[in-house]
Write a protein that holds these residues in place. Structure first.
Motif, short mmCIF file in Angstrom:
data_model
loop_
_atom_site.label_atom_id
_atom_site.label_comp_id
_atom_site.label_asym_id
_atom_site.label_seq_id
_atom_site.Cartn_x
_atom_site.Cartn_y
_atom_site.Cartn_z
N ASP A 337 0.90 -1.24 -0.09
CA ASP A 337 -0.13 0.09 0.00
C ASP A 337 0.94 1.15 -0.05
O ASP A 337 1.30 1.66 0.80
N ASP A 339 -0.38 4.13 -1.31
CA ASP A 339 -1.38 5.14 -1.62
C ASP A 339 -1.50 6.21 -0.52
O ASP A 339 -0.81 6.29 0.20
N PHE A 341 -4.47 6.99 0.75
CA PHE A 341 -5.67 6.88 1.30
C PHE A 341 -5.57 6.01 2.73
O PHE A 341 -4.52 5.33 2.78
N LYS A 342 -6.38 6.24 3.79
CA LYS A 342 -6.03 5.73 4.89
C LYS A 342 -6.31 4.24 4.72
O LYS A 342 -5.60 3.41 5.57
N GLY A 343 -7.14 3.72 3.83
CA GLY A 343 -7.34 2.18 3.62
C GLY A 343 -6.51 2.01 2.53
O GLY A 343 -5.49 2.47 2.31
N ASN A 344 -6.84 0.59 1.84
CA ASN A 344 -5.67 0.32 0.67
C ASN A 344 -6.49 0.32 -0.43
O ASN A 344 -7.35 -0.82 -0.84
CA LIG Z 1 -3.05 3.50 2.22
#
Ligand SMILES: [Ca+2]
Length: 432
Positions: A337, A339, A341-344
């Motif tokens: 990851d 990116d 973004f807090k997620g993936n």
């Molecule tokens: Ca992320």
């Protein structure tokens, strides 16, 4: 009882007769896992997997049959013992000459006859089963021979009908400059590459040589891959340009950073109504792995598909455009990851890509037949995970075909008169 060997044999024969085409081109002898044999030369481990898949079922069938045979044999022995016992006792009773036992003896003799009859029936059953066993053993033997032949065949290097052209260069433009006139598979060796590798060169009548980096056309290749697979590349190269693939981040890095003349990245898109559009990006580069194969370009060079790499204002958030731009983004995969973004993003969308938070252009997305799809179709995460180019179609529309290819900047407009913001055609390539 009947073993399902015939379909297996048929499967082998089918495998044998498949036309083998060039797989990834390099590492032919390495046992590399592939999605499926498809119409390409199967790898040795592919064959091994295939054999291992059917073997347990066949072993189980044979074991079951053996058990049944054992059971029948036991029954027969039991019956034979009983008959012997009854014969003995009948004989004894006859010997004793007692009239009182005469009727009983006669009943017992009838029993003996009945048992003997049943033994004859069981023996005939056993005989039939033995015949089945023998015929299965013969089939297994045939199968083993076939598998040995197949294994030998697979150990030979893939001798394909695929023609790999002999001209080489540091990229497809150099291949074209050296006189190659037709599109097809060529070996290239970028300046910093330790070894040459195979690429599809799209060579047109104007002498332009595009090096093709990515191809989607029918959803036949799963683009949900991990970091190593995206690094090395996956899918299939074909001389007829009929297959899907990702050339590989390492190769893209080597190709795009080798020259003093910068490259243009051309993206070509086809929607499900057959409309075609393109987008060009100047000074396209993919960074080294140490920098997570970061994507950079100088500016949108033109095209009629719009600048989706520059981000798109979806109307969800004032910062949508900057959250979805791709210039300067590192590459992300489900297992890496990188990116913003807090997620993936890559995990959610099931692809590898230069994710931001997450994207307005997503050419490695999931393949949706017919184009239109919904959050429900997108599965658990429900995010837009199709093959997206948001400045042309909405994020809930997935493209039918995509191409990513590169060419030195000084050659990109040769022949077709394309300018920045240019002509609504792919120049000179004979689209039909
Ligand atoms: Ca992320």
């Amino acid at each position: 009882m009947a073993l399902s060997l015939l379909p297996t044999v048929a499967g082998f024969v089918l495998l044998f007769t498949l036309t083998s085409a060039q797989s990834r081109g390099d590492n032919v002898e390495v046992c590399t896992q592939v999605d499926a044999f498809g119409k390409y030369c199967p790898t040795t481990c592919g064959i091994a997997d295939y054999l291992n898949r059917y073997k347990p079922a066949m072993d189980k069938d044979l074991n079951d049959m053996e058990e049944i045979l054992d059971r029948i044999a036991n029954k027969t022995t039991g019956a034979a013992e009983k008959v012997t016992y009854m014969r003995d006792s009948a004989a004894q009773q006859t010997k004793s000459g007692s009239d009182t036992y005469y009727k009983k003896s006669s009943d017992m003799l009838n029993e003996v006859v009945r048992f003997e009859k049943s033994i004859v029936e069981q023996e005939s059953q056993i005989y039939n089963l033995q015949a089945v066993l023998e015929s299965n053993e013969k089939r297994m033997l045939d199968l083993r021979q076939l598998s040995i032949q197949l294994e030998q065949k697979c150990q030979e290097p893939c001798k394909d009908t695929v023609e790999i052209k002999t001209i080489t260069g540091k990229d497809c433009q150099e291949v074209a400059n050296k006189g190659a006139k037709t599109s097809g598979l060529y070996y290239v060796k970028p300046a910093k590459a330790t070894q040459q590798f195979l690429v599809y060169c799209e060579i047109d009548s104007f002498g332009r040589g595009f090096t093709v980096l990515q191809r989607r056309r029918d959803g036949s290749v799963d683009f949900n891959k991990d970091w190593v697979q995206y690094k090395q590349g996956f899918g299939y190269l074909s001389p007829s340009d009929t297959t899907e693939y990702w050339l590989g981040n390492e190769k893209m890095h080597l190709l795009s950073t080798q020259s003093t003349i910068p490259y243009v990245l051309r993206i070509e898109l086809t929607d499900w109504d057959g409309n075609k559009k393109y987008a060009d990006y100047a000074m396209f580069k993919v960074g080294p792995e140490a920098d997570m194969y970061r994507l950079t370009y100088a500016y949108y060079f033109g095209g009629d598909a719009g600048d989706a790499f520059g981000g798109f204002d979806f109307g969800d958030d004032p910062s949508d455009k900057s959250f979805t731009s791709h210039n300067g983004m590192q590459f992300s995969t489900s297992d890496k990851d990188n990116d913003k973004f807090k997620g993936n993003c890559a995990k959610q969308d099931g692809s590898g890509w230069w994710m931001n938070r997450c994207h307005a252009a997503h050419l490695n997305g999931k393949y949706y037949r017919g184009g239109k799809y919904t959050a429900k179709d997108a599965g658990e995460s429900g995010f837009d995970n199709g093959i997206i180019w948001a400045t042309w179609h909405s994020r809930w529309y997935s493209m039918k075909e995509t191409t990513m290819k590169m060419i030195p900047t000084n050659r990109v407009t040769d022949g077709d008169g394309q300018q920045t913001g240019g002509v609504k055609q792919f120049g000179g390539l004979g689209d039909n």
